[in-house]
Design a protein around this motif. Sequence first.
Motif, PDB file in Angstrom:
ATOM      1  N   TRP A  65      34.689  39.135  43.297  1.00 24.85           N
ATOM      2  CA  TRP A  65      35.425  39.671  42.144  1.00 24.85           C
ATOM      3  C   TRP A  65      34.438  39.978  41.014  1.00 24.85           C
ATOM      4  O   TRP A  65      34.527  41.028  40.371  1.00 24.85           O
ATOM      5  CB  TRP A  65      36.466  38.642  41.701  1.00 24.85           C
ATOM      6  CG  TRP A  65      37.312  39.074  40.545  1.00 24.85           C
ATOM      7  CD1 TRP A  65      37.076  38.830  39.225  1.00 24.85           C
ATOM      8  CD2 TRP A  65      38.512  39.841  40.595  1.00 24.85           C
ATOM      9  NE1 TRP A  65      38.055  39.385  38.460  1.00 24.85           N
ATOM     10  CE2 TRP A  65      38.954  40.019  39.269  1.00 24.85           C
ATOM     11  CE3 TRP A  65      39.261  40.391  41.645  1.00 24.85           C
ATOM     12  CZ2 TRP A  65      40.115  40.724  38.959  1.00 24.85           C
ATOM     13  CZ3 TRP A  65      40.417  41.097  41.321  1.00 24.85           C
ATOM     14  CH2 TRP A  65      40.825  41.260  40.008  1.00 24.85           C
ATOM     15  N   LYS A  91      32.555  43.021  41.553  1.00 26.71           N
ATOM     16  CA  LYS A  91      33.467  44.182  41.671  1.00 26.71           C
ATOM     17  C   LYS A  91      33.491  44.780  43.087  1.00 26.71           C
ATOM     18  O   LYS A  91      33.425  45.979  43.286  1.00 26.71           O
ATOM     19  CB  LYS A  91      33.104  45.243  40.637  1.00 26.71           C
ATOM     20  CG  LYS A  91      33.338  44.730  39.230  1.00 26.71           C
ATOM     21  CD  LYS A  91      32.959  45.694  38.177  1.00 26.71           C
ATOM     22  CE  LYS A  91      33.292  45.067  36.830  1.00 26.71           C
ATOM     23  NZ  LYS A  91      32.679  45.711  35.712  1.00 26.71           N
ATOM     24  N   SER A 139      37.760  49.339  45.839  1.00 26.71           N
ATOM     25  CA  SER A 139      36.979  50.566  45.679  1.00 26.71           C
ATOM     26  C   SER A 139      37.816  51.754  46.145  1.00 26.71           C
ATOM     27  O   SER A 139      38.570  51.642  47.116  1.00 26.71           O
ATOM     28  CB  SER A 139      35.663  50.485  46.462  1.00 26.71           C
ATOM     29  OG  SER A 139      35.929  50.315  47.829  1.00 26.71           O
TER      30      SER A 139
END
Lengths: 64, 173
Positions: free
Chosen positions: B127, B130, B134
Amino acid sequence: MKNLKLKSARAAKDLSQQELAQKVGVSRQTISAIEKGDYNPTIKLCIALCKVLDKTLDELFWEE
Amino acid sequence: MNRAQVTGFMTGMAFVLIFCALCFKRKNKNSEYDERQKLARGKAFQWAFYTLVVYTLGIAIMQEYVKSIIFTDAIGSMIGVFLAMTVFAIVCIIKDAYVAISQRPKKVMFSLLSVAAINIGVFLSNWDNKLVCSNKKINICVLNLIAVISLLLIFLILLCKLLYDRRNSEMEE
């Protein structure tokens, strides 16, 4: 149908459900289920119970 | 086959061998279930199987009519597997067939929490980086979160069942 004969035989031997379960190699819940009449044990388990409780199959499992 | 493929294959085989060895070792020691538990586990397996079938059907219908599914096919399949596994565990717990005769429930619960903690750690790290999402699609990393939810659910139900059993056994004796 409840198996009161098994319960009284166990009580006569002063065994708890857990102790009896350990002696016959099953879980405490299985002994509880047999006593409550929720589970029909196999003949193998019935014989093991009879041997531990010094009773015959008729004395423990025969319904009159 | 190139070198990377051979290495991958050998690593996979090594994991399979270790897993089989552990299973065989445990089978002899503490994974014995009594006759009632074996029957109950069979029923639980049936529940899990039907859950997976219904889920797969649901996903197939969803893919037909909903155009913007937020996860890939692989993740969709894995969610189904987790769902089926959770159903299996819950049915086993309810029928007192989850913990083997010689296993300690506390040890099982500790294992569940440990695996959940590892998974939540991996998920949080993904997390932070990131990696979870996507192109408006959820990545495979979300499976760690699903594993955590599933493990915590199993843990809670097992805890409730143990507390209920403790109270019940005192009354029955």
